[in-house]
Design an enzyme around this catalytic site. Structure first.
Site, mmCIF file in Angstrom:
data_model
loop_
_atom_site.group_PDB
_atom_site.id
_atom_site.type_symbol
_atom_site.label_atom_id
_atom_site.label_comp_id
_atom_site.label_asym_id
_atom_site.label_seq_id
_atom_site.Cartn_x
_atom_site.Cartn_y
_atom_site.Cartn_z
ATOM 1 N N HIS A 27 1.859 3.483 -8.982
ATOM 2 C CA HIS A 27 1.682 2.059 -9.273
ATOM 3 C C HIS A 27 2.815 1.546 -10.162
ATOM 4 O O HIS A 27 3.305 0.439 -9.982
ATOM 5 C CB HIS A 27 0.333 1.807 -9.956
ATOM 6 N N LEU A 37 9.972 -21.210 -4.047
ATOM 7 C CA LEU A 37 9.053 -20.271 -3.394
ATOM 8 C C LEU A 37 7.663 -20.348 -4.024
ATOM 9 O O LEU A 37 7.531 -20.376 -5.249
ATOM 10 C CB LEU A 37 9.610 -18.838 -3.561
ATOM 11 N N ASP A 86 0.821 -1.217 0.000
ATOM 12 C CA ASP A 86 0.000 0.000 0.000
ATOM 13 C C ASP A 86 0.854 1.267 0.000
ATOM 14 O O ASP A 86 2.007 1.261 0.422
ATOM 15 C CB ASP A 86 -0.915 -0.024 1.245
ATOM 16 N N ARG A 109 -4.659 -1.488 8.991
ATOM 17 C CA ARG A 109 -5.894 -2.244 8.804
ATOM 18 C C ARG A 109 -5.640 -3.390 7.825
ATOM 19 O O ARG A 109 -4.605 -3.437 7.163
ATOM 20 C CB ARG A 109 -7.045 -1.357 8.334
HETATM 21 C C1 IPE Z 1 -1.775 0.276 -3.158
HETATM 22 O O1 IPE Z 1 -1.580 1.627 -3.243
HETATM 23 C C2 IPE Z 1 -2.023 -0.363 -4.493
HETATM 24 C C3 IPE Z 1 -3.401 -0.806 -4.699
HETATM 25 C C4 IPE Z 1 -4.365 -0.676 -3.862
HETATM 26 C C5 IPE Z 1 -3.692 -1.428 -5.954
HETATM 27 P P1 IPE Z 1 -2.773 2.656 -3.207
HETATM 28 O O2 IPE Z 1 -3.190 2.939 -4.609
HETATM 29 O O3 IPE Z 1 -3.859 2.215 -2.329
HETATM 30 O O4 IPE Z 1 -2.039 3.913 -2.623
HETATM 31 P P2 IPE Z 1 -2.576 4.873 -1.484
HETATM 32 O O5 IPE Z 1 -2.885 4.001 -0.311
HETATM 33 O O6 IPE Z 1 -3.776 5.554 -2.011
HETATM 34 O O7 IPE Z 1 -1.432 5.787 -1.227
HETATM 35 C C1 IPE Z 2 -5.465 -2.637 0.020
HETATM 36 O O1 IPE Z 2 -5.151 -1.309 -0.130
HETATM 37 C C2 IPE Z 2 -5.494 -3.340 -1.304
HETATM 38 C C3 IPE Z 2 -4.209 -3.518 -1.958
HETATM 39 C C4 IPE Z 2 -3.045 -3.121 -1.512
HETATM 40 C C5 IPE Z 2 -4.244 -4.236 -3.207
HETATM 41 P P1 IPE Z 2 -6.280 -0.177 -0.281
HETATM 42 O O2 IPE Z 2 -5.566 1.098 -0.405
HETATM 43 O O3 IPE Z 2 -7.224 -0.546 -1.364
HETATM 44 O O4 IPE Z 2 -7.036 -0.295 1.096
HETATM 45 P P2 IPE Z 2 -7.810 0.820 1.919
HETATM 46 O O5 IPE Z 2 -8.738 1.496 0.976
HETATM 47 O O6 IPE Z 2 -6.789 1.738 2.481
HETATM 48 O O7 IPE Z 2 -8.492 0.038 2.984
HETATM 49 MG MG MG Z 3 -4.151 2.416 -0.343
#
Ligand code: IPE
Ligand code: IPE
Ligand code: MG
Length: 260
Positions: free
Chosen positions: A34, A128, A17, A186
């Site tokens: 990403h 793995l 995340d 979370r």
């Molecule tokens: C995690 O990074 C990647 C995915 C959920 C696919 P986020 O896109 O959620 O990045 P933040 O949490 O908004 O910074």
């Molecule tokens: C969790 O991240 C999903 C992935 C990393 C693929 P999100 O960014 O989607 O989760 P929330 O919205 O913070 O809970």
């Molecule tokens: Mg996120």
């Protein structure tokens, strides 16, 4: 450095995340995060392999992530495709067993084919176990597992071991360590059943900045934790703790029977 064979950290999972915030902090669009984040994946897979971890499960796209803007969803799809194309050779060379859990029916045909052919080619590999959770939701997985059981065993009662076996990748077993990057604490619907007794580790580092060295340090630190699984002494698995519990219950029952 290789983990001890009897290490308690066999299955490590990561909620990758913080990509969007990482990009926004640099005045870029979220998708840039990403793109940078996807290049980190190969390094962490390699490190997990070097450390001798048994299974690495990466959360790449949740059932809830479908609600993001379409351009972002499309970018995430195309990054999966790129990863598979770029890493295929290395995955095969390193005998990595690749699998995707989740619902990928919404992915473009070409990507679905790449997924299934890599799964098939690596099916018998002993290295793995690398699993991508894509279009994945923990609740979704549990509901599917229960429905599968009901269909295959009409009228029977479900127990915990059987539910384990009905999951999307039962061979991975329980999660020993769950890491979440990006600072939030979370679970976001990830591996809900399998994390029952997982060690949790939250780091502020956003995924594009996550380095092999930090990953290694986390593994080392968590390996030192005493895992008791409800017991008062260190135990190496939830199963052995439950076996002891059963033995205690039985002994207590016998003592009660013996009491006039
Ligand atoms: C995690 O990074 C990647 C995915 C959920 C696919 P986020 O896109 O959620 O990045 P933040 O949490 O908004 O910074
Ligand atoms: C969790 O991240 C999903 C992935 C990393 C693929 P999100 O960014 O989607 O989760 P929330 O919205 O913070 O809970
Ligand atoms: Mg996120």
């Amino acid at each position: 450095m290789s983990l001890e064979k009897n290490s308690t950290l066999n299955h490590v999972s990561i909620i990758m995340d913080g990509n969007g915030r990482w990009a926004n902090e640099r005045a870029h669009q979220r998708v840039w995060g990403h793109i940078r984040g996807s290049s980190v994946v190969s390094d962490i897979v390699e490190e997990a392999d070097d450390l001798g971890i048994g299974a690495l499960t990466l959360y790449a796209f949740s059932t809830e992530n479908w609600s993001r803007p379409l351009t972002e969803v499309k970018t995430l799809f195309s990054l999966l495709k790129k990863f598979l194309k770029k890493e295929k050779k290395r995955i095969i060379k390193n005998q990595i067993r690749f699998k995707v859990i989740g619902d990928i029916t919404g992915l473009p045909e070409e990507t679905k084919k790449l997924v299934s052919s890599l799964e098939e080619e690596t099916r018998t590999f002993q290295g793995l176990k690398l699993t991508f959770a894509f279009g994945y939701g923990g609740r979704d997985e549990i509901v599917q597992a229960v429905n599968r059981f009901i269909k295959e065993n009409p009228g029977k009662e479900l127990d915990m071991n059987t539910l384990d076996e009905c999951l999307m990748a039962p061979e991975l077993g329980d999660v020993d360590l769950l890491i979440r990057t990006g600072g939030d604490q979370r679970i976001s619907n990830f591996l809900l059943w399998q994390i029952a007794y997982a060690e949790l580790y939250f780091t502020q580092t956003k995924w594009p900045d996550f380095k092999r060295s930090e990953f290694r340090n986390i593994i080392n630190e968590v390996t030192q934790r005493e895992r008791r699984f409800g017991s008062v002494v260190e135990t190496n698995s939830l199963d052995s703790s439950l076996t002891l519990a059963e033995k205690n219950k039985q002994e207590l029952k016998e003592m009660q029977i013996g009491t006039p």
